[in-house]
Design a protein around this motif. Structure first.
Motif, PDB file in Angstrom:
ATOM      1  N   LEU A 114      -3.010   7.711   2.389  1.00 38.64           N
ATOM      2  CA  LEU A 114      -4.116   7.567   1.457  1.00 38.64           C
ATOM      3  C   LEU A 114      -5.360   7.059   2.169  1.00 38.64           C
ATOM      4  O   LEU A 114      -5.268   6.231   3.085  1.00 38.64           O
ATOM      5  CB  LEU A 114      -3.769   6.578   0.333  1.00 38.64           C
ATOM      6  N   GLU A 115      -6.524   7.553   1.770  1.00 36.42           N
ATOM      7  CA  GLU A 115      -7.791   6.977   2.231  1.00 36.42           C
ATOM      8  C   GLU A 115      -7.898   5.583   1.629  1.00 36.42           C
ATOM      9  O   GLU A 115      -7.470   5.346   0.501  1.00 36.42           O
ATOM     10  CB  GLU A 115      -8.947   7.882   1.780  1.00 36.42           C
ATOM     11  N   ARG A 116      -8.446   4.635   2.370  1.00 32.82           N
ATOM     12  CA  ARG A 116      -8.369   3.230   1.940  1.00 32.82           C
ATOM     13  C   ARG A 116      -9.031   2.964   0.603  1.00 32.82           C
ATOM     14  O   ARG A 116      -8.573   2.141  -0.169  1.00 32.82           O
ATOM     15  CB  ARG A 116      -8.972   2.312   3.009  1.00 32.82           C
ATOM     16  N   THR A 117     -10.109   3.667   0.307  1.00 31.89           N
ATOM     17  CA  THR A 117     -10.760   3.480  -0.988  1.00 31.89           C
ATOM     18  C   THR A 117      -9.800   3.818  -2.116  1.00 31.89           C
ATOM     19  O   THR A 117      -9.684   3.086  -3.104  1.00 31.89           O
ATOM     20  CB  THR A 117     -11.996   4.384  -1.091  1.00 31.89           C
ATOM     21  N   HIS A 118      -9.088   4.938  -1.983  1.00 31.23           N
ATOM     22  CA  HIS A 118      -8.136   5.337  -3.004  1.00 31.23           C
ATOM     23  C   HIS A 118      -6.974   4.357  -3.072  1.00 31.23           C
ATOM     24  O   HIS A 118      -6.434   4.094  -4.163  1.00 31.23           O
ATOM     25  CB  HIS A 118      -7.627   6.742  -2.714  1.00 31.23           C
ATOM     26  N   LEU A 119      -6.577   3.808  -1.925  1.00 32.03           N
ATOM     27  CA  LEU A 119      -5.484   2.838  -1.910  1.00 32.03           C
ATOM     28  C   LEU A 119      -5.862   1.574  -2.682  1.00 32.03           C
ATOM     29  O   LEU A 119      -5.071   1.061  -3.470  1.00 32.03           O
ATOM     30  CB  LEU A 119      -5.123   2.484  -0.462  1.00 32.03           C
TER      31      LEU A 119
END
Length: 240
Positions: free
Chosen positions: A216-221
């Protein structure tokens, strides 16, 4: 570790930036307007400032001019805006801003700009007017569900994480306790909660490593953990 001041009138943006930068190991001070920013500048002596342009009392460019005029522009300042023109960006960098981040802000570009700013602060403490670099939006860091980070980002209640001891992960036992009688959405949320808690525990609370492991991209995480009610900080190792 650096002391970073975030100045933005949107609470959602302030809190999200605080979580992201805090996870990187920085100490973050928050200000919602120019008056609070002035006070934090005097009291906290930040190593770097993230400064929004459009604010209700005094805009960011005016505050930047004020600091430059009074000899207080002794730290790198990164300007942020979703509606500023190129002329505004040029003016801000002429005054002494190091960078200009266009909202919605890409997470990796945010972290890169912060790192560059802190490196510049160490290497060249005297403020200068660098060449204009407008970092445009891409893969946005967001405080709302649309993935957009602009001035319309909704406010949300700040999360207060405890420093509890890490919880031992036992995914097999937890998966066995899942009920197939649950509605699909509840069952999926329960599975995802166990899944992310397992990886957070395994990686000692490191959001960077969990993002890599889960793809996952960190923003989505960040958004996913908030949605599931998973408190990431309680998995962080002591002393890290």
């Amino acid at each position: 570790m650096a002391n970073i001041l975030v100045v933005d009138d949107e609470m959602g943006i302030r809190e999200l930036l605080s979580e992201i930068l805090g996870d990187e190991g920085h100490v973050v001070q928050l200000a919602e307007n120019a008056q609070q920013a002035r006070q934090s500048r005097q009291e906290a002596r930040p190593d770097l400032v993230l400064l929004d342009i459009w604010m209700p009392d005094t805009d960011g460019v005016t505050l930047l001019k004020e600091w430059q005029r009074d000899g207080l522009l002794t730290m790198p300042v990164i300007m942020m805006s979703g509606h500023a023109t190129i002329d505004t960006a040029v003016e801000a960098t002429r005054i002494g801003a190091l960078n200009f981040l266009e909202k919605p802000i890409a997470l990796q570009k945010l972290l890169k700009a912060v790192q560059q700013g802190l490196t510049r602060s160490t290497e060249a403490p005297k403020p200068a007017a660098p060449a204009l670099r407008v970092i445009s939006n891409d893969n946005s860091v967001s405080a709302n569900t649309s993935g957009s980070f602009g001035n319309t980002a909704p406010s949300y209640e700040a999360r207060h994480f405890s420093a509890a001891q890490p919880v031992a992960a036992a995914p097999n036992n937890q998966f066995a306790s899942l009920s197939f009688d649950l509605p699909l959405r509840e069952a999926r949320d329960a599975f995802e909660r166990i899944y992310f808690e397992y990886h957070l525990n395994r990686e000692g609370g490191s959001m960077t490593r969990v993002a890599e492991k889960t793809g996952l991209e960190r923003t989505h995480l960040y958004r996913k953990l908030k949605q599931l009610g998973v408190e990431s900080m309680k998995y962080a190792k002591r002393g890290e």
